[in-house]
Structures are given as C-alpha cells and as structure tokens.
Design a protein around this motif. Sequence first.
Motif, PDB file in Angstrom:
ATOM      1  N   ASN A  26      43.570  66.625   4.943  1.00  0.00           N
ATOM      2  CA  ASN A  26      44.435  66.787   5.834  1.00  0.00           C
ATOM      3  C   ASN A  26      43.879  65.575   6.411  1.00  0.00           C
ATOM      4  O   ASN A  26      43.506  64.753   6.106  1.00  0.00           O
ATOM      5  N   SER A  79      42.200  65.217   8.907  1.00  0.00           N
ATOM      6  CA  SER A  79      40.201  65.007   9.362  1.00  0.00           C
ATOM      7  C   SER A  79      40.251  64.512   7.982  1.00  0.00           C
ATOM      8  O   SER A  79      39.237  63.020   8.154  1.00  0.00           O
ATOM      9  N   ASP A  80      40.060  64.219   6.627  1.00  0.00           N
ATOM     10  CA  ASP A  80      39.956  63.748   5.685  1.00  0.00           C
ATOM     11  C   ASP A  80      40.527  62.196   5.742  1.00  0.00           C
ATOM     12  O   ASP A  80      39.579  61.211   5.782  1.00  0.00           O
ATOM     13  N   ILE A 140      41.556  60.735   8.542  1.00  0.00           N
ATOM     14  CA  ILE A 140      40.574  59.845   9.242  1.00  0.00           C
ATOM     15  C   ILE A 140      39.207  59.326   9.177  1.00  0.00           C
ATOM     16  O   ILE A 140      39.031  58.091   9.139  1.00  0.00           O
ATOM     17  N   GLU A 141      38.534  60.224   8.450  1.00  0.00           N
ATOM     18  CA  GLU A 141      37.453  60.061   7.991  1.00  0.00           C
ATOM     19  C   GLU A 141      37.077  58.799   6.982  1.00  0.00           C
ATOM     20  O   GLU A 141      36.548  57.879   7.639  1.00  0.00           O
ATOM     21  N   CYS A 183      48.348  61.795  16.000  1.00  0.00           N
ATOM     22  CA  CYS A 183      47.795  63.377  16.400  1.00  0.00           C
ATOM     23  C   CYS A 183      47.003  63.397  18.119  1.00  0.00           C
ATOM     24  O   CYS A 183      47.172  62.053  18.279  1.00  0.00           O
ATOM     25  N   GLN A 235      41.140  65.525  18.149  1.00  0.00           N
ATOM     26  CA  GLN A 235      40.723  65.087  16.874  1.00  0.00           C
ATOM     27  C   GLN A 235      39.887  63.845  16.251  1.00  0.00           C
ATOM     28  O   GLN A 235      39.198  64.065  15.564  1.00  0.00           O
ATOM     29  N   TYR A 285      36.890  65.444  17.266  1.00  0.00           N
ATOM     30  CA  TYR A 285      36.197  66.074  16.353  1.00  0.00           C
ATOM     31  C   TYR A 285      36.229  65.646  14.567  1.00  0.00           C
ATOM     32  O   TYR A 285      34.713  65.432  14.428  1.00  0.00           O
ATOM     33  N   VAL A 286      36.528  64.812  14.450  1.00  0.00           N
ATOM     34  CA  VAL A 286      35.705  64.039  12.646  1.00  0.00           C
ATOM     35  C   VAL A 286      34.918  63.410  13.227  1.00  0.00           C
ATOM     36  O   VAL A 286      34.169  63.984  12.607  1.00  0.00           O
ATOM     37  N   THR A 332      31.936  65.971  13.364  1.00  0.00           N
ATOM     38  CA  THR A 332      31.871  66.448  12.706  1.00  0.00           C
ATOM     39  C   THR A 332      31.386  65.642  11.225  1.00  0.00           C
ATOM     40  O   THR A 332      29.952  66.394  10.605  1.00  0.00           O
ATOM     41  N   ARG A 333      31.729  64.710  11.261  1.00  0.00           N
ATOM     42  CA  ARG A 333      31.872  63.531  10.263  1.00  0.00           C
ATOM     43  C   ARG A 333      30.990  62.741   9.793  1.00  0.00           C
ATOM     44  O   ARG A 333      30.324  61.549   9.252  1.00  0.00           O
TER      45      ARG A 333
END
Length: 153
Positions: free
Chosen positions: A3, A5-6, A8-9, A37, A41, A44-45, A48-49
């Motif tokens: 996804n 988020s993965d 971008i991380e 995006c 977003q 969020y990344v 959380t990451r």
Amino acid sequence: MRNISDIIEQYLKNILHESPEGTVEIQRNDLADQFSCVPSQINYVISTRFTLEKGYVVESKRGGGGYIRIQRFELPQNVALYAHLKSTIGNDIDQNSAEGLIYQLEEARFLSKREACLMRAAVSRECLTVNLPYRDEIRAKIMKAMLISLLGK
C-alpha cells in the motif's frame, strides 16, 4: 501489492540510509505530490512508522518554509546496549513500547526476523492473560530474559 504507506515508509528509509548524517528533511506537500496522495497520508506514515520507540526522532516546523526532519538514532553497542535495554525496559513495559524496542533491535540487526517474531508473540497481551500492572511486569521480565539470552550469543 504494497500500500501507499509502505511505499512512502520505504522511500524515506532509503533516503535516511543514503544520508551520511542519518537525517532527512522533507516538505510534506512536496512528498504528497510526489506520491499523489494527501498530505495527511505523509503525517500518518511519519507518526506511526517513525516513532521514538522505533529509533527515530521527528521534528517539524510548520509554516511557509516548514519541513519535517527525521533522524535515525543508532542503538549503543555492547555494554552500553545492555544498560540501554535495562533502562528502556525497567521493571515494567507496555506492549507498544515492547514492540517498538523489538522493532528497533530488528532494524539494527541485533535480532533476526524470526527472533523478533518469537519475541513479539511471547510478550503479546493475547499470550499474557493477566491483569495490569502484573502483565507489564511479566512482559519486562520475559523481554529481559530473552534479550540476555539472544544478545549474549
């Protein structure tokens, strides 16, 4: 398929890895445009990451020339590592902090993926079915015992 988020991380981790200082500064809107995006977003990344428990320090400056700075900090080596773990774990540790520490140790390659998975399972609240504060105390004792065994190899 991964996804957004993965993706971008991983992008941010690659930039951090290539940076000699272990730091990256980004413009949230520019990064959002790059990945097509919304800026939330990106928030969020990052929130959380790239947490402190996972070995990152995040600093942000809002406004016209604002930026988000992500810095990776390395775990101390050998004797200092044990002191760091002892102070981080203490007499009790909640599940989020425990998982963050396990993640950090895995990222730093002190633990293999398999060892990290086993540790997460052993300290999960589904496995430790006792009430607080005993659950956090038992989790801390299990983590200390496992890490002494694994890192003392």
